[in-house]
Design a protein around this motif. Sequence first.
Motif, PDB file in Angstrom:
ATOM      1  N   LEU A   1      -4.738  -7.782  -7.003  1.00  0.00           N
ATOM      2  CA  LEU A   1      -3.474  -7.256  -6.511  1.00  0.00           C
ATOM      3  C   LEU A   1      -2.735  -8.281  -5.672  1.00  0.00           C
ATOM      4  CD1 LEU A   1      -4.615  -3.644  -5.492  1.00  0.00           C
ATOM      5  CD2 LEU A   1      -3.559  -4.390  -7.635  1.00  0.00           C
TER       6      LEU A   1
ATOM      7  N   SER B   1       0.114  -7.385  -3.573  1.00  0.00           N
ATOM      8  CA  SER B   1       0.740  -6.872  -2.348  1.00  0.00           C
ATOM      9  C   SER B   1      -0.045  -5.747  -1.687  1.00  0.00           C
ATOM     10  CB  SER B   1       2.186  -6.415  -2.636  1.00  0.00           C
ATOM     11  OG  SER B   1       2.194  -5.363  -3.587  1.00  0.00           O
ATOM     12  N   VAL B   2      -0.625  -4.836  -2.473  1.00  0.00           N
ATOM     13  CA  VAL B   2      -1.370  -3.718  -1.879  1.00  0.00           C
ATOM     14  C   VAL B   2      -2.601  -4.272  -1.161  1.00  0.00           C
ATOM     15  CG1 VAL B   2      -2.702  -1.626  -2.339  1.00  0.00           C
ATOM     16  CG2 VAL B   2      -0.551  -2.021  -3.551  1.00  0.00           C
TER      17      VAL B   2
ATOM     18  N   ASP C   1       1.695  -1.875  -6.847  1.00  0.00           N
ATOM     19  CA  ASP C   1       1.596  -3.304  -6.537  1.00  0.00           C
ATOM     20  C   ASP C   1       2.784  -4.070  -7.105  1.00  0.00           C
ATOM     21  OD1 ASP C   1      -0.217  -5.372  -5.334  1.00  0.00           O
ATOM     22  OD2 ASP C   1      -0.138  -6.176  -7.369  1.00  0.00           O
TER      23      ASP C   1
ATOM     24  N   ASP D   1       2.669   5.515  -2.416  1.00  0.00           N
ATOM     25  CA  ASP D   1       2.774   4.124  -1.977  1.00  0.00           C
ATOM     26  C   ASP D   1       4.017   3.992  -1.102  1.00  0.00           C
ATOM     27  OD1 ASP D   1       5.149   2.872  -3.523  1.00  0.00           O
ATOM     28  OD2 ASP D   1       3.982   3.763  -5.154  1.00  0.00           O
TER      29      ASP D   1
ATOM     30  N   ARG E   1       2.575  -2.095   0.133  1.00  0.00           N
ATOM     31  CA  ARG E   1       1.426  -2.573   0.904  1.00  0.00           C
ATOM     32  C   ARG E   1       0.334  -1.514   0.975  1.00  0.00           C
ATOM     33  NH1 ARG E   1       3.037  -6.898   4.154  1.00  0.00           N
ATOM     34  NH2 ARG E   1       0.788  -7.240   4.438  1.00  0.00           N
TER      35      ARG E   1
ATOM     36  N   GLN F   1      -1.377  -0.175 -10.042  1.00  0.00           N
ATOM     37  CA  GLN F   1      -0.717  -1.371 -10.562  1.00  0.00           C
ATOM     38  C   GLN F   1       0.791  -1.272 -10.420  1.00  0.00           C
ATOM     39  OE1 GLN F   1      -2.214  -4.343 -11.965  1.00  0.00           O
ATOM     40  NE2 GLN F   1      -0.121  -4.911 -11.421  1.00  0.00           N
TER      41      GLN F   1
END
Length: 233
Positions: free
Chosen positions: A229, A231-232, A40, A77, A45, A37
């Motif tokens: 989510l 963006s991820v 994100d 990430d 991504r 989280q």
Amino acid sequence: HAPIMPQAFGQISPLTTTLRNVLRDYGAAQLLNEQLQNADDAGAREFKVLLSSKSHGGCADPPALAAWQGPALYAFDDAQFSEDDFASIQRVGDGTKRGDPTKAGQFGLGFNSVYHVTDVPIFATGPHLVIFDPHQDKGLLGSDAAGAFFDVKKTAGLEDLLRPLTGVFGYDGKGGWSGGAGTLFRLPLRTRATAAKSAIKKQALGVDDVDREVVRPFARDLHRRLLFLRSVE
């Protein structure tokens, strides 16, 4: 009688006690969900996890961290910390969220679920290296500091601390990333020896324990998480 001079006086709560209480509300199975989280929220991504049984030798400076050079859980990430992120992660969390683990928020109370598996969270982001020591007994910066922040490109003598991070998910150990940017958390697992000294949690965890209690629950629920989510991918 000599007059009694004014002096500092007040109630305090050790950070280790605060973290121990946080763990009552946030289970170990939530650890990677919280990391995902936060990634994100940062606009990442990619999000990757590694559970490693590898040991990385000793640590000359500070020597107390030699006990934390062994097996670890990693979370990566492809975003980089902002100034707000650095400020946020230093706060233990918004107390109004206590008891409601469903509330998301960049580095809120849920981030501290990392202390289910470690006493010494370590992370590299961009050119920086951060180490948390809530027990304030590892001798960071030659003092009883609760953590330390380094610019890897401008600080000598970090080789032992960087060795367990180098080569993991594109981090070069010199503040550079193969993808251009990144954040890599390393959560060295508590051994029997370190757990015995911990004021946060007395449970030692091996790789198999973390796989069962943290990684597998995360993997089981991941398909549902991805639906929420932004963006991820």
